[in-house]
Write a protein that holds these residues in place. Structure first.
Motif, PDB file in Angstrom:
ATOM      1  N   GLY A 281       0.828  -1.192   0.000  1.00 56.79           N
ATOM      2  CA  GLY A 281       0.000   0.000   0.000  1.00 56.79           C
ATOM      3  C   GLY A 281       0.866   1.247   0.000  1.00 56.79           C
TER       4      GLY A 281
ATOM      5  N   CYS B 138       1.921  -1.651   4.980  1.00 59.48           N
ATOM      6  CA  CYS B 138       0.636  -2.136   4.473  1.00 59.48           C
ATOM      7  C   CYS B 138       0.923  -3.083   3.320  1.00 59.48           C
ATOM      8  CB  CYS B 138      -0.204  -0.959   3.998  1.00 59.48           C
ATOM      9  SG  CYS B 138      -1.765  -1.473   3.319  1.00 59.48           S
TER      10      CYS B 138
ATOM     11  N   GLN C 151      -1.703  -4.803   8.021  1.00 56.00           N
ATOM     12  CA  GLN C 151      -1.272  -3.422   8.289  1.00 56.00           C
ATOM     13  C   GLN C 151      -0.555  -3.404   9.617  1.00 56.00           C
ATOM     14  OE1 GLN C 151      -2.047  -0.209   6.564  1.00 56.00           O
ATOM     15  NE2 GLN C 151      -0.383   0.252   7.954  1.00 56.00           N
TER      16      GLN C 151
ATOM     17  N   SER D 255       1.161  -1.130  12.633  1.00 58.51           N
ATOM     18  CA  SER D 255       1.176   0.214  13.214  1.00 58.51           C
ATOM     19  C   SER D 255       1.908   0.132  14.542  1.00 58.51           C
ATOM     20  CB  SER D 255      -0.244   0.734  13.409  1.00 58.51           C
ATOM     21  OG  SER D 255      -1.003  -0.211  14.094  1.00 58.51           O
TER      22      SER D 255
ATOM     23  N   ALA E 207       4.578  -7.531   5.796  1.00 56.14           N
ATOM     24  CA  ALA E 207       4.237  -6.208   6.300  1.00 56.14           C
ATOM     25  C   ALA E 207       5.240  -5.765   7.361  1.00 56.14           C
ATOM     26  CB  ALA E 207       2.818  -6.212   6.861  1.00 56.14           C
TER      27      ALA E 207
END
Lengths: 412, 245
Positions: A58, A63, A76, A78, A174
């Motif tokens: 992404g 992502c 994803q 974070s 990821a």
């Protein structure tokens, strides 16, 4: 198929609309099992073949989308600064979460923790956390006070079998792709630098555990790698082996009510090591390509990963057609064609139990018909006799058309 | 934990056992009168209590009834006082659900469910004191409880947790060994046919060592099965004596 769910107390609650997955029919199940016995798969793969795998990223760091055939998974990563656990004051925290949303399959329910969701979550946790693939000590900022908490959220976008493998590949890719913000410590103060001030730093990853799923059929006689959704429905059990490319096994988990033999497990581990090295190469290549693309300033993101060339409309020019003397030509054609030949009925010799299907045709099923064609005087007399008799009788009659008809008279 | 040597030079472990030695197993069957089958099993310091109800009619969701076999429903729980720190464990948390699923899977392979269509067998296991090898002790206790309930099984289901330290497999890990970052493998075995009902492994282990580890686990499970067999026969003797046969 929607339905009203019953909440506690027996009253229907509006939001618990459950969609149930269509059950697998018996003939489909038999077909799949028979094909597997003959070493054939639905999509033409070999026993040990993986489906086509595609990894895209992404726009943000961390992502990642993984396509395994039609199974589509998004991960994803974070991060945020939190206080560490009391038992481990100088280690960061890793948190994994797999979401099975109804988007992926009508069988998944929103919000409820189904057995599959627990199973996938625990398997991923054991595969990634217990194997210590990430250096958690490097995530420590101030020992005992602030550490980084890395959170990996995985969403299933489409379920076409083998969610575990796709999820593990997405998670580790990821994590490799992710960049966390740089921090500066001055005495007691901790400053988090934004990406514009200082370049974000990648996580330190020791190794990449990848899970490979083996499905067993017919009590462990047949084995398939990377089952698709149909194959998953008819399988007896699943064996998941997570390995890294250094041939270290990170996790093994057998599920389903199958009984394995030691030789089967050893064979699976050998196959897994081959597959894992292939997949690891693919991931490294994808990461490389993405790095190059970002450096060159190309656009990257989810929108870019969708296929571009699609036919959405079709327009053709009108072709001219001669319409001047259509009626005359049609009349000519109709008059000049020959009459269809007379169909001659071929002689049919029915044997007992055979009939012609169609109204008014003869059959030997003995059903009383309203318009019975042959009515000999002898047959009429016999009919009266047969009213009293309760046994079957073979009755031979010669019809006007010249073929023999056998009747089985059965009285109801 | 850094200073503790899991395997000394002379081959002794933290609690003085040798590498392939199992902990002392003590078991009792028929502990509760109310349940159809019950058993209490101690393996070293790990204590588990297993209770079996069934086969009985399906309770709860009728839709889960299988027309050709019985459904096995397992529930695993740990007492709040079972670990060193008192910890209140909510019932639906992930680890308990995962353990319950594993137990269910293990017993579905072993119990002859085809004999009881449209019914349900409940197995409840509770850990009273946890000192490593939780899953294995649960499986062993549940096997005894199922036998006590008179439900036919294909074979004893024996489980053992083995670890790998210094190129040596250690059988039947205790808590200190498990939390020391040792690669541990939990195996549930049906000893007579050598069939593996459940295989679970965490932490890194090189592929070449896998075979040795599985072999060690199978040997340990066979040892456990001998002990369980003894317990069952003793129990039968006691019961038949009491009923005056």
């Amino acid at each position: 198929m929607g339905g009203w769910g019953m909440g506690r107390g027996g009253r229907p609650t509006e939001n618990t609309c459950r969609m149930k997955d269509t059950p697998l029919s018996n003939c489909e199940r038999d077909f799949l099992l028979k094909a597997i016995e003959e070493k054939k798969r639905l999509d033409g793969r070999q026993t040990y073949d993986y489906r086509k795998m595609k990894i895209t990223f992404g726009t943000d760091y961390g992502c990642c989308f993984v396509d395994l055939g039609k199974t589509r998974v998004m991960a994803q990563v974070s991060c945020e600064l939190v206080a560490p656990k009391e038992s481990r004051p100088n280690e960061g925290i890793m948190f994994f979460n797999i979401e099975l949303s109804p988007m992926a399959s009508p069988a998944f329910e929103q919000g409820r923790q189904s057995e599959l969701s627990v199973k996938l979550n625990r398997q991923l946790e054991r595969c990634l956390r217990n194997s210590k693939c990430i250096d958690t000590e490097s995530l420590c900022v101030v020992s005992g006070e602030t550490v980084w908490q890395i959170r990996v959220d995985i969403h299933m976008l489409n379920h076409d079998g083998n969610l575990m493998d796709a999820a593990s590949i997405a998670a580790i890719t990821a994590l490799c792709h992710f960049r966390r913000p740089d921090v500066g410590i001055q005495g007691d103060e901790v400053t988090v630098y934004s990406p514009e001030e200082r370049d974000p730093i990648p996580l330190s990853i020791y190794h990449m555990p990848i899970s490979v799923s083996f499905s067993f059929f017919q009590q462990g006689t047949y084995l398939l790698v990377d089952p698709c959704e149909r194959e998953e429905r008819v399988m007896d059990g699943l064996l998941m082996i997570a390995m890294n490319k250094h041939r270290e096994i990170c996790s093994i988990q057998s599920s389903g009510g199958i009984m394995l033999l030691k030789e089967q497990v050893m064979r699976c581990s050998k196959i897994a090591s081959v597959k894992v090295s292939e997949i690891t190469e693919l991931i490294s290549k994808a990461l490389e390509n993405d790095k190059k693309a970002r450096k060159a300033g190309e656009r990257c993101g989810f929108a870019e990963s969708m296929p571009q060339e699609r036919i959405t409309a079709l327009k053709m020019d009108e072709t001219p057609v001669e319409m001047t003397d259509v009626t005359d030509r049609a009349n000519d054609i109709v008059q000049n064609t020959e009459a269809p030949p007379q169909t001659v009925p071929s002689p049919v010799v029915p044997v007992p139990g055979v009939g012609q299907i169609g109204q008014g045709l003869q059959n030997a099923w003995g059903l009383e018909e309203d318009d019975e064609e042959e009515e000999d005087v002898s047959s009429h007399e016999e009919e009266e006799e047969q009213v009293t008799k309760m046994e079957e009788e073979q009755h031979e009659k010669e019809s006007r058309e010249g073929y023999f008809i056998y009747f089985n008279w059965v009285h109801f | 934990m850094a200073g503790l040597e899991l395997l000394s030079d002379q081959g002794y472990r933290l609690d003085g056992r040798k590498a392939t030695e199992l902990r002392k197993v003590q078991a009792r069957m028929g502990v509760f009168a109310q349940a159809d089958g019950s058993a209490y099993l101690e393996q070293g310091n790990t204590k588990a209590l297993a209770v079996v109800y069934g086969p009985h009619e399906m309770r709860g969701s009728r839709s889960r009834t299988r027309h050709d076999r019985a459904v096995i429903n397992c529930q695993y729980s740990m007492a709040t006082f079972s670990t060193a720190e008192r910890k209140r464990r909510p019932h639906g948390d992930r680890k308990s659900t995962e353990m319950s699923l594993h137990l269910k899977q293990t017993f579905e392979a072993a119990v002859m469910t085809q004999l009881y269509p449209r019914s349900q067998i409940d197995i409840y296991v509770k850990i009273l004191q946890s000192d490593g090898g939780n899953y294995s002790v649960c499986v062993n206790a549940a096997t005894l409880a199922v036998i006590d309930a008179g439900i036919p099984m294909r074979d004893y289901v024996c489980a053992c947790t083995v670890g790998f330290v210094d190129e040596t497999p250690l059988a039947d890990l205790c808590y200190a060994e498990e939390s020391g970052g040792v690669s541990s493998l939990a195996l549930a075995l049906l000893p007579r046919g050598g069939q593996i009902a459940l295989l679970q492994m965490d932490a890194r282990l090189h592929q070449d060592h896998l075979e040795t580890l599985i072999e060690a686990a199978m040997t340990a499970c066979k040892g456990v099965s001998k002990v369980l067999d003894e317990v069952v026969r003793q129990h039968l003797q006691e019961v038949s004596l009491l009923s005056g046969e």
